[in-house]
Design a protein around this motif. Structure first.
Motif, PDB file in Angstrom:
ATOM      1  N   ARG A  93       1.146  -1.142   0.034  1.00  0.00           N
ATOM      2  CA  ARG A  93       0.082   0.004  -0.395  1.00  0.00           C
ATOM      3  C   ARG A  93       0.712   1.341  -0.341  1.00  0.00           C
ATOM      4  O   ARG A  93       0.211   2.039  -0.634  1.00  0.00           O
ATOM      5  CB  ARG A  93      -1.125   0.270   1.543  1.00  0.00           C
ATOM      6  N   ASN A  94       2.076   1.151   0.688  1.00  0.00           N
ATOM      7  CA  ASN A  94       3.137   2.112   0.172  1.00  0.00           C
ATOM      8  C   ASN A  94       4.223   1.319   0.507  1.00  0.00           C
ATOM      9  O   ASN A  94       5.304   1.916   1.668  1.00  0.00           O
ATOM     10  CB  ASN A  94       2.446   3.143   2.385  1.00  0.00           C
ATOM     11  N   PRO A  95       4.902   2.000  -0.287  1.00  0.00           N
ATOM     12  CA  PRO A  95       5.804   1.322  -0.540  1.00  0.00           C
ATOM     13  C   PRO A  95       6.647   2.273  -0.421  1.00  0.00           C
ATOM     14  O   PRO A  95       6.968   3.651  -0.723  1.00  0.00           O
ATOM     15  CB  PRO A  95       6.592   0.683  -2.847  1.00  0.00           C
ATOM     16  N   ASN A  96       8.444   1.610   0.931  1.00  0.00           N
ATOM     17  CA  ASN A  96       9.270   2.709   1.015  1.00  0.00           C
ATOM     18  C   ASN A  96      10.614   1.485   0.231  1.00  0.00           C
ATOM     19  O   ASN A  96      10.398   0.916   0.122  1.00  0.00           O
ATOM     20  CB  ASN A  96       8.349   3.141   2.485  1.00  0.00           C
ATOM     21  N   ASP A 103       9.535  -7.810   0.065  1.00  0.00           N
ATOM     22  CA  ASP A 103       9.557  -6.356  -0.741  1.00  0.00           C
ATOM     23  C   ASP A 103       9.775  -5.600  -1.513  1.00  0.00           C
ATOM     24  O   ASP A 103       9.457  -4.851  -2.841  1.00  0.00           O
ATOM     25  CB  ASP A 103      10.036  -5.007   1.023  1.00  0.00           C
ATOM     26  N   LYS A 104      11.304  -5.983  -1.891  1.00  0.00           N
ATOM     27  CA  LYS A 104      12.705  -5.658  -3.550  1.00  0.00           C
ATOM     28  C   LYS A 104      11.098  -6.256  -4.415  1.00  0.00           C
ATOM     29  O   LYS A 104      10.931  -6.101  -5.564  1.00  0.00           O
ATOM     30  CB  LYS A 104      13.313  -6.625  -3.307  1.00  0.00           C
ATOM     31  N   LEU A 105      11.107  -7.468  -4.775  1.00  0.00           N
ATOM     32  CA  LEU A 105       9.760  -7.823  -5.324  1.00  0.00           C
ATOM     33  C   LEU A 105       8.744  -7.581  -5.387  1.00  0.00           C
ATOM     34  O   LEU A 105       8.556  -7.172  -7.040  1.00  0.00           O
ATOM     35  CB  LEU A 105       9.517 -10.029  -5.723  1.00  0.00           C
ATOM     36  N   LEU A 106       7.860  -7.424  -5.123  1.00  0.00           N
ATOM     37  CA  LEU A 106       6.622  -6.661  -4.794  1.00  0.00           C
ATOM     38  C   LEU A 106       6.989  -5.049  -4.754  1.00  0.00           C
ATOM     39  O   LEU A 106       6.327  -4.403  -6.231  1.00  0.00           O
ATOM     40  CB  LEU A 106       6.184  -6.101  -3.160  1.00  0.00           C
ATOM     41  N   LEU A 107       7.818  -4.331  -5.085  1.00  0.00           N
ATOM     42  CA  LEU A 107       8.689  -3.227  -5.726  1.00  0.00           C
ATOM     43  C   LEU A 107       8.385  -2.905  -7.013  1.00  0.00           C
ATOM     44  O   LEU A 107       7.976  -2.614  -7.964  1.00  0.00           O
ATOM     45  CB  LEU A 107       9.845  -2.848  -4.996  1.00  0.00           C
ATOM     46  N   TYR A 108       9.464  -4.206  -6.859  1.00  0.00           N
ATOM     47  CA  TYR A 108       9.875  -4.726  -9.081  1.00  0.00           C
ATOM     48  C   TYR A 108       8.438  -4.754  -9.099  1.00  0.00           C
ATOM     49  O   TYR A 108       8.495  -3.987 -10.448  1.00  0.00           O
ATOM     50  CB  TYR A 108      10.927  -5.548  -8.757  1.00  0.00           C
ATOM     51  N   CYS A 109       7.452  -5.495  -9.021  1.00  0.00           N
ATOM     52  CA  CYS A 109       6.043  -6.016  -9.290  1.00  0.00           C
ATOM     53  C   CYS A 109       5.405  -4.741  -9.940  1.00  0.00           C
ATOM     54  O   CYS A 109       4.822  -3.940 -10.765  1.00  0.00           O
ATOM     55  CB  CYS A 109       5.281  -7.134  -8.651  1.00  0.00           C
ATOM     56  N   LEU A 120      -2.503  -2.662 -11.096  1.00  0.00           N
ATOM     57  CA  LEU A 120      -2.449  -4.415 -10.080  1.00  0.00           C
ATOM     58  C   LEU A 120      -2.184  -4.209  -8.450  1.00  0.00           C
ATOM     59  O   LEU A 120      -2.030  -5.319  -8.382  1.00  0.00           O
ATOM     60  CB  LEU A 120      -1.158  -5.227 -10.941  1.00  0.00           C
ATOM     61  N   THR A 121      -2.894  -3.609  -7.835  1.00  0.00           N
ATOM     62  CA  THR A 121      -1.913  -3.347  -6.588  1.00  0.00           C
ATOM     63  C   THR A 121      -2.782  -3.802  -6.134  1.00  0.00           C
ATOM     64  O   THR A 121      -2.572  -4.794  -4.842  1.00  0.00           O
ATOM     65  CB  THR A 121      -1.893  -1.491  -5.775  1.00  0.00           C
ATOM     66  N   GLN A 122      -4.159  -3.053  -6.334  1.00  0.00           N
ATOM     67  CA  GLN A 122      -5.472  -3.885  -5.521  1.00  0.00           C
ATOM     68  C   GLN A 122      -5.428  -5.717  -6.085  1.00  0.00           C
ATOM     69  O   GLN A 122      -5.858  -6.595  -5.039  1.00  0.00           O
ATOM     70  CB  GLN A 122      -6.685  -3.135  -6.364  1.00  0.00           C
ATOM     71  N   GLU A 123      -5.476  -6.126  -7.422  1.00  0.00           N
ATOM     72  CA  GLU A 123      -5.043  -7.533  -7.530  1.00  0.00           C
ATOM     73  C   GLU A 123      -4.381  -8.640  -7.073  1.00  0.00           C
ATOM     74  O   GLU A 123      -4.273  -9.572  -5.660  1.00  0.00           O
ATOM     75  CB  GLU A 123      -5.050  -7.619  -8.423  1.00  0.00           C
ATOM     76  N   ARG A 124      -2.854  -8.008  -6.526  1.00  0.00           N
ATOM     77  CA  ARG A 124      -1.453  -7.813  -5.170  1.00  0.00           C
ATOM     78  C   ARG A 124      -2.673  -8.224  -4.096  1.00  0.00           C
ATOM     79  O   ARG A 124      -2.148  -9.278  -2.877  1.00  0.00           O
ATOM     80  CB  ARG A 124      -0.585  -7.482  -5.765  1.00  0.00           C
ATOM     81  N   GLU A 125      -3.520  -7.440  -3.437  1.00  0.00           N
ATOM     82  CA  GLU A 125      -3.727  -7.170  -1.989  1.00  0.00           C
ATOM     83  C   GLU A 125      -4.241  -8.208  -2.170  1.00  0.00           C
ATOM     84  O   GLU A 125      -4.908  -8.882  -0.885  1.00  0.00           O
ATOM     85  CB  GLU A 125      -4.014  -5.253  -1.939  1.00  0.00           C
ATOM     86  N   PHE A 126      -5.520  -8.195  -2.690  1.00  0.00           N
ATOM     87  CA  PHE A 126      -6.341  -9.305  -2.876  1.00  0.00           C
ATOM     88  C   PHE A 126      -5.713 -10.372  -2.559  1.00  0.00           C
ATOM     89  O   PHE A 126      -6.178 -11.167  -1.777  1.00  0.00           O
ATOM     90  CB  PHE A 126      -7.024  -9.637  -4.114  1.00  0.00           C
ATOM     91  N   ILE A 127      -4.818 -11.025  -2.970  1.00  0.00           N
ATOM     92  CA  ILE A 127      -4.018 -12.511  -3.158  1.00  0.00           C
ATOM     93  C   ILE A 127      -3.798 -12.107  -1.486  1.00  0.00           C
ATOM     94  O   ILE A 127      -3.480 -13.667  -1.081  1.00  0.00           O
ATOM     95  CB  ILE A 127      -3.229 -12.559  -4.182  1.00  0.00           C
ATOM     96  N   LEU A 128      -3.250 -11.424  -1.104  1.00  0.00           N
ATOM     97  CA  LEU A 128      -2.216 -11.452   0.413  1.00  0.00           C
ATOM     98  C   LEU A 128      -2.964 -11.535   1.530  1.00  0.00           C
ATOM     99  O   LEU A 128      -2.977 -11.852   2.142  1.00  0.00           O
ATOM    100  CB  LEU A 128      -1.200 -10.061   0.202  1.00  0.00           C
TER     101      LEU A 128
END
Length: 281
Positions: A93-96, A103-109, A120-128
């Motif tokens: 939700r708030n990449p830092n 984290d690096k892979l989520l940031l990369y994606c 695709l942030t919402q779809e990734r959050e749904f899966i998480l």
């Protein structure tokens, strides 16, 4: 959004790939095929950026899912898998500044998605969130009503995966209704195929309503050969076959690309149909 050198992010992908695929190949030989497919065929078929993104997405979600299921330990600074996954949802939700390779892979994606003009942030959050649900109930033998399972175990996972895949393959996410029945079929397939393993891990994926209706006890649930569990399996098989009939009618209406049709056939439909057709009557 935090920016890191691409070399650093791709190094994290390489490290996670080696660890994750090495573990998965030991679990099932099919990953000898799927690992190279994601790594090499993705960029060739989807383009360099989307190909890299789909592999990184797969790797990070696979890594986190294995933590949620207790197959791999969480880093030593965390008390539980749920705490770790909650942190990843917050990071998404708030990449830092990334704390680790996940984290690096989520940031990369997220960065690759932006380069492709995809959200695709919402779809990734749904899966998480679906993984978080599993992490929170791991080992508890908790029983949930159908509405709770549908929200966390079906909607978050299936909708997140389905709509995300549609976007990645260049399809209109509004076509989701045309692939939803097959998504539920895939979930039923996984539930039945992994039933014994899931129960040993403390997961109960039978809705409370079905348990109460049949008079199942925890002893029944833990015994895959119990007649009451067998009756629930038969009910789910019937439901899956009905959904496959819906899929037969709906999926062609999407006029999906050849690549999308091949992916769905090989990765989702064929394994499920093979399982259901060969299930002992």
């Amino acid at each position: 959004m935090q920016k890191l050198e691409q070399r650093e992010l791709e190094k994290a992908v390489t490290e996670v790939r080696q660890a994750t695929m090495g573990r998965l190949v030991k679990r099932h030989p099919k990953y000898r095929f799927w690992g190279p497919l994601f790594e090499h065929a993705g960029p060739l078929l989807l383009g360099k950026t989307r190909g890299k993104m789909i592999e990184a997405d797969y790797l990070v979600m696979r890594e986190l899912d294995d933590m949620a299921d207790g197959d791999t330990p969480v880093p030593k600074d965390y008390n539980s898998a749920s705490q770790y996954i909650e942190e990843k949802i917050s990071f998404l939700r708030n990449p830092n500044t990334p704390r680790d390779n996940a984290d690096k892979l989520l940031l990369y994606c997220e960065q690759l998605s932006q380069q492709e003009g995809l959200s695709l942030t919402q779809e990734r959050e749904f899966i998480l969130r679906s993984m978080l649900f599993d992490a929170q109930r791991f080992g508890t033998y908790q029983i949930f009503p159908a509405a709770i399972l549908d929200e966390h175990f079906y909607r978050c996972d299936i909708e997140g995966t389905g709509k995300g895949a549609l976007k990645i393959f260049g399809e209109d996410p509004a076509k989701y209704r045309l692939v939803e029945p097959l998504g539920v079929v895939s979930r039923i397939h996984d539930n039945l195929l992994d039933y014994e393993r899931d129960v040993k891990a403390g997961y109960i994926n039978i809705p409370e309503e079905d348990i109460n209706r049949s008079g199942m006890t925890l002893v029944d649930i833990k015994d895959v050969n119990s007649p009451k569990v067998g009756a629930w399996f038969a009910k789910e098989l019937t439901r899956a076959r009905g959904l496959l009939e819906q899929d037969r009618v709906l999926f062609p209406q999407g006029r999906f690309s050849l690549l999308g049709r091949i992916f769905v056939e090989l990765y989702i439909r064929r394994p499920a149909v093979h399982y259901f057709n060969n299930f002992p009557s």
